[in-house]
Enzyme design. Structure first.
Site, PDB file in Angstrom:
ATOM      1  N   LYS A  81       0.869  -1.189   0.000  1.00  0.00           N
ATOM      2  CA  LYS A  81       0.000   0.000   0.000  1.00  0.00           C
ATOM      3  C   LYS A  81       0.900   1.233   0.000  1.00  0.00           C
ATOM      4  CE  LYS A  81      -3.194   2.644   3.000  1.00  0.00           C
ATOM      5  NZ  LYS A  81      -4.084   2.664   4.168  1.00  0.00           N
TER       6      LYS A  81
ATOM      7  N   LYS B 256     -10.016  13.136   7.719  1.00  0.00           N
ATOM      8  CA  LYS B 256      -9.528  12.777   9.057  1.00  0.00           C
ATOM      9  C   LYS B 256      -9.562  14.014   9.957  1.00  0.00           C
ATOM     10  CE  LYS B 256      -6.251   9.086   7.845  1.00  0.00           C
ATOM     11  NZ  LYS B 256      -6.896   7.968   8.542  1.00  0.00           N
TER      12      LYS B 256
ATOM     13  N   ASP C  77       1.591   6.461   5.482  1.00  0.00           N
ATOM     14  CA  ASP C  77       0.639   5.509   4.905  1.00  0.00           C
ATOM     15  C   ASP C  77       1.193   4.832   3.640  1.00  0.00           C
ATOM     16  OD1 ASP C  77      -1.751   4.310   5.522  1.00  0.00           O
ATOM     17  OD2 ASP C  77      -2.951   5.616   4.233  1.00  0.00           O
TER      18      ASP C  77
ATOM     19  N   GLU D 267      -9.402   3.769   2.185  1.00  0.00           N
ATOM     20  CA  GLU D 267      -8.948   3.840   0.786  1.00  0.00           C
ATOM     21  C   GLU D 267      -7.897   2.795   0.469  1.00  0.00           C
ATOM     22  OE1 GLU D 267      -7.609   5.513   3.216  1.00  0.00           O
ATOM     23  OE2 GLU D 267      -5.532   4.991   2.768  1.00  0.00           O
TER      24      GLU D 267
ATOM     25  N   ARG E  69      -7.644  -0.321   1.130  1.00  0.00           N
ATOM     26  CA  ARG E  69      -8.208  -1.586   0.636  1.00  0.00           C
ATOM     27  C   ARG E  69      -8.687  -1.440  -0.810  1.00  0.00           C
ATOM     28  NH1 ARG E  69     -12.527  -1.786   5.459  1.00  0.00           N
ATOM     29  NH2 ARG E  69     -10.805  -0.693   6.472  1.00  0.00           N
TER      30      ARG E  69
HETATM   31  N1  BES Z   1      -4.172   4.729   6.834  1.00  0.00           N
HETATM   32  C1  BES Z   1      -5.278   4.484   7.663  1.00  0.00           C
HETATM   33  C2  BES Z   1      -4.975   3.499   8.798  1.00  0.00           C
HETATM   34  C3  BES Z   1      -4.006   3.947   9.848  1.00  0.00           C
HETATM   35  C4  BES Z   1      -4.466   4.529  11.016  1.00  0.00           C
HETATM   36  C5  BES Z   1      -2.669   3.731   9.702  1.00  0.00           C
HETATM   37  C6  BES Z   1      -3.572   4.906  12.002  1.00  0.00           C
HETATM   38  C7  BES Z   1      -1.774   4.109  10.680  1.00  0.00           C
HETATM   39  C8  BES Z   1      -2.222   4.691  11.837  1.00  0.00           C
HETATM   40  C9  BES Z   1      -6.429   3.910   6.850  1.00  0.00           C
HETATM   41  O1  BES Z   1      -6.493   4.314   5.537  1.00  0.00           O
HETATM   42  C10 BES Z   1      -7.688   4.346   7.531  1.00  0.00           C
HETATM   43  O2  BES Z   1      -7.904   5.509   7.612  1.00  0.00           O
HETATM   44  N2  BES Z   1      -8.451   3.397   8.003  1.00  0.00           N
HETATM   45  C11 BES Z   1      -9.662   3.674   8.701  1.00  0.00           C
HETATM   46  C12 BES Z   1     -10.682   2.652   8.278  1.00  0.00           C
HETATM   47  C13 BES Z   1     -12.080   3.004   8.702  1.00  0.00           C
HETATM   48  C14 BES Z   1     -12.570   4.219   7.957  1.00  0.00           C
HETATM   49  C15 BES Z   1     -12.961   1.810   8.424  1.00  0.00           C
HETATM   50  C16 BES Z   1      -9.371   3.587  10.195  1.00  0.00           C
HETATM   51  O3  BES Z   1      -8.555   2.773  10.597  1.00  0.00           O
HETATM   52  O4  BES Z   1      -9.965   4.362  10.939  1.00  0.00           O
HETATM   53 ZN    ZN Z   2      -4.666   4.843   4.629  1.00  0.00          ZN
HETATM   54 ZN    ZN Z   3      -7.542   6.166   5.266  1.00  0.00          ZN
END
Ligand code: BES
Ligand code: ZN
Ligand code: ZN
Length: 470
Positions: free
Chosen positions: A235, A247, A258, A319, A321
């Site tokens: 990724k 966010k 990321d 995103e 996934r």
């Molecule tokens: N890149 C983030 C996940 C992440 C969070 C990585 C904290 C490192 C530290 C990912 O794209 C994301 O935002 N995931 C969401 C998924 C949710 C919207 C289902 C998450 O983890 O909140």
């Molecule tokens: Zn992400």
């Molecule tokens: Zn994200």
């Protein structure tokens, strides 16, 4: 700083300071016991004590296990870096702890100073590791391998740490092609026109609002008679603002990391090609920036992925996934691999489940998960297995498309993300695939083990160890 291995006794090395690792029982019978007592040194893990007149640095060691050796080497290197000595020597007692010592030195002394106008000068120039009691050829092989793997880990850290205004999908593709040229790898890079031809609409949607073109990067290391073929998928979100499901400000900081999955697979293929392993390795990276704008993809959009599976977008922050769905499909369509491993900072939920130090392993093959977790232990990286089940899978149902990009319930988010990816794993590959969620382990703002502030290089030591053992 230079690190060398010498076929000598430490007492025959002309260095400014000699280092001794002491466990509590060795301290009890030590000739300097009285002096060390006065200094309050109890040989505890992470404690150090200089006896400057004698030219010795003592470092506490809890046990002779690799993990403790690595931690003590990190304490040593930090003490040496803070001093004004230019050279240091340290004896090696066992072959199997040499790897941990090299990692402790290289990874524990890592600094990323690209954006500092006057980084602190360090006096230390040379560290000599020495032994004349062990099989030197064997020791040298361990040493050289550990140096390659540690340097590849630092390479991964450097890319992760690079700021997002400098490191975007296009510059990541240039960096990857440089790596390919330097290391004699084959490479292929697709921009958006080709991605459209390849029907990678799920990946393209995520990058639509970015001023930088999304890129699919494919590097290949092809030795003459490979024992196995391995596909790695990373990724590469060079920035994750969350998109329209923006966010909160505090959660956005650090989201340059990321791209750590992409950086890990580049570090792994670098290590494998320098170790000259008899394994064919393909690295696939989806390099994308998740931004906002008038043309941003939206919650409520339905995407048609490369595989034909339709995806209801309910959250643009899920995103990774969407990018991986297409890159995993492309990797499976392109290469018949014996195993497929994807690396991704995929979910905050993985941190909740396992803590910030542990990589989450998901997949259908117990044997593969077991072998990887053993390689993890041997490499010094922490892994924990998160189990799939059919009940969590149902939470990804969509009323309008084949699958939703988020679960309908708030629990088990790391697993439901893994199950989303599973939808894009072809039946013949189900038992050949492992998903590595490195959301916690890839980046740190507080030092731990041999990791310093920033990218840790998670995945590089672990996968190098696993692939060495194949
Ligand atoms: N890149 C983030 C996940 C992440 C969070 C990585 C904290 C490192 C530290 C990912 O794209 C994301 O935002 N995931 C969401 C998924 C949710 C919207 C289902 C998450 O983890 O909140
Ligand atoms: Zn992400
Ligand atoms: Zn994200």
């Amino acid at each position: 700083m230079n690190i060398e291995l010498l076929n000598k006794n430490t007492s025959d090395i002309d260095s400014d300071i000699r280092v001794e690792f002491l466990t509590q029982d060795i301290l009890d019978g030590h000739i300097e016991k009285a002096t060390l007592d006065k200094a309050g040194f109890k040989a505890e893990q992470d404690s150090t004590c200089f006896l400057h007149e004698k030219g010795v640095l003592f470092c506490g060691l809890e046990s002779k296990k690799s993990d403790d050796m690595r931690a003590t080497t990190v304490s040593m290197i930090k003490a040496l870096k803070a001093s004004n000595y230019e050279s240091a020597s340290l004896g090696v007692a066992k072959n199997n702890t040499l790897q941990a010592m090299v990692e402790g030195i290289i990874l524990g002394s890592y600094e990323f100073n690209d954006y500092k106008s006057s980084p602190k000068e360090i006096s230390l120039k040379t560290i000599s590791l020495a032994s004349n009691e062990l099989d030197f050829d064997e020791l040298k092989k361990t040493f050289d391998e550990a140096v390659i793997i540690s340097n590849a880990t630092c390479f991964t850290r450097d890319i992760v740490n690079t700021a997002p205004q400098e490191l975007n999908p296009e510059t990541l593709a240039i960096l990857a092609s440089k790596l390919a040229i330097d290391n004699g790898l084959e490479y292929n890079i697709f921009g958006e026109d080709r991605l459209k031809e390849e029907k990678m609409n799920s990946m393209l949607a995520v990058g639509r609002a970015s001023i930088h073109e999304s890129q699919l990067i494919h590097l290949a290391y092809k030795p003459a008679n490979p024992k196995k073929i391995i596909s790695l998928v990373g990724k590469g979100l060079t920035y994750d603002s969350g998109g329209l499901s923006l966010k909160p400000a505090a959660s956005m900081v650090t989201m340059k990391m990321d791209k750590a999955g992409a950086c890990a697979v580049l570090g792994i293929i670098k290590a494998v090609s320098e170790l000259k392993l008899d394994i064919e390795v393909h690295a696939f990276v989806g390099a994308v920036e998740n931004m906002i704008g008038g043309n941003a993809y939206k919650p409520d959009d339905v995407l048609v992925s490369r595989s034909g599976t339709t995806i209801e977008v309910r959250n643009t922050d899920a995103e990774g996934r969407l990018v991986l769905a297409d890159v995993l499909t492309y990797a499976q369509d392109t290469i018949e691999a014996d195993a497929i491993f994807d690396f991704a900072t995929l979910t905050g939920a993985c941190l909740v489940a396992l803590g910030q130090y542990t990589t989450g392993l998901m997949g259908h093959s117990h044997k593969l998960k077991h072998d990887i977790s053993r390689a993890g232990t041997a490499s010094g990286e922490l892994t924990g297995s998160l189990p799939f089940n059919k009940h969590l899978k149902k939470l990804l149902k969509s009323d309008i498309a084949d699958i939703s990009n988020v679960s309908s319930k708030p629990y088990g988010g790391a697993i439901t993300a893994g199950l989303f990816l599973d939808k894009f794993i072809q039946d013949k590959n189900k038992n050949r695939w492992i998903h590595f969620d490195i959301a916690g382990s890839a980046y740190t703002e507080t030092p731990w083990d041999c990791n310093v502030y920033g990218g840790t290089g998670a995945g590089v030591r672990l996968m190098s160890e696993y692939l060495k053992g194949l």
